[in-house]
Write a protein that holds these residues in place. Structure first.
Motif, short mmCIF file in Angstrom:
data_model
loop_
_atom_site.label_atom_id
_atom_site.label_comp_id
_atom_site.label_asym_id
_atom_site.label_seq_id
_atom_site.Cartn_x
_atom_site.Cartn_y
_atom_site.Cartn_z
N LEU A 11 77.22 54.36 26.57
CA LEU A 11 77.59 55.72 26.94
C LEU A 11 76.37 56.58 27.26
N VAL A 12 75.30 56.40 26.50
CA VAL A 12 74.07 57.15 26.76
C VAL A 12 73.50 56.76 28.12
N VAL A 13 73.50 55.48 28.44
CA VAL A 13 72.98 55.02 29.72
C VAL A 13 73.82 55.57 30.87
N ILE A 14 75.13 55.58 30.73
CA ILE A 14 76.00 56.11 31.78
C ILE A 14 75.78 57.60 31.97
N LEU A 15 75.67 58.35 30.89
CA LEU A 15 75.41 59.79 30.99
C LEU A 15 74.05 60.07 31.63
N ILE A 62 76.88 66.31 22.92
CA ILE A 62 77.48 65.51 21.84
C ILE A 62 76.69 64.24 21.62
N MET A 63 76.33 63.56 22.71
CA MET A 63 75.57 62.32 22.56
C MET A 63 74.17 62.58 22.02
N ALA A 64 73.56 63.71 22.41
CA ALA A 64 72.24 64.04 21.86
C ALA A 64 72.32 64.28 20.36
N ALA A 65 73.36 64.96 19.92
CA ALA A 65 73.55 65.20 18.49
C ALA A 65 73.78 63.89 17.75
N MET A 66 74.57 63.03 18.35
CA MET A 66 74.84 61.73 17.71
C MET A 66 73.58 60.89 17.60
N VAL A 67 72.75 60.91 18.65
CA VAL A 67 71.52 60.12 18.62
C VAL A 67 70.54 60.70 17.58
#
Length: 70
Positions: A11-15, A62-67
Motif C-alpha cells: 500500500l505504501v508503494v502504491i501511494l 494514515i499510512m504515514a502515521a501507521m509507519v
C-alpha cells in the motif's frame, strides 16, 4: 521481505507511485504522451492522484502515521 508479500508495504508503494506520478505530471507533460500500454499505468496513476486528491492525501496521512507508530 519484499513489498509484494507485505500488504502494508504494498500500500505504501502504491501511494508513493500515485503521488510521484501526479507530481511529475504537474511539472511536465511527460506522462500525457503515453496513455496506453505499460507506460500508460503511470498516466493512470497521475489521473487517480488528480481526481481523488483529498482521498489520496488522507490515505498518505494514515499510512504515514501507521509507519511512524507501528
Amino acid at each position: 521481505m519484499s513489498a509484494i508479500f507485505n500488504f502494508q508495504s504494498l500500500l505504501v508503494v502504491i501511494l508513493l507511485l500515485i503521488c510521484t506520478c501526479t507530481y511529475i505530471r504537474s511539472l511536465t507533460s511527460l506522462l500525457d504522451r503515453r496513455k496506453t500500454g505499460f507506460l500508460g499505468t503511470f498516466w493512470k496513476c497521475a489521473r487517480i492522484g488528480e481526481r481523488k486528491s483529498p482521498w489520496v492525501a488522507a490515505c498518505c496521512l494514515i499510512m504515514a502515521a501507521m509507519v511512524l507508530f507501528y
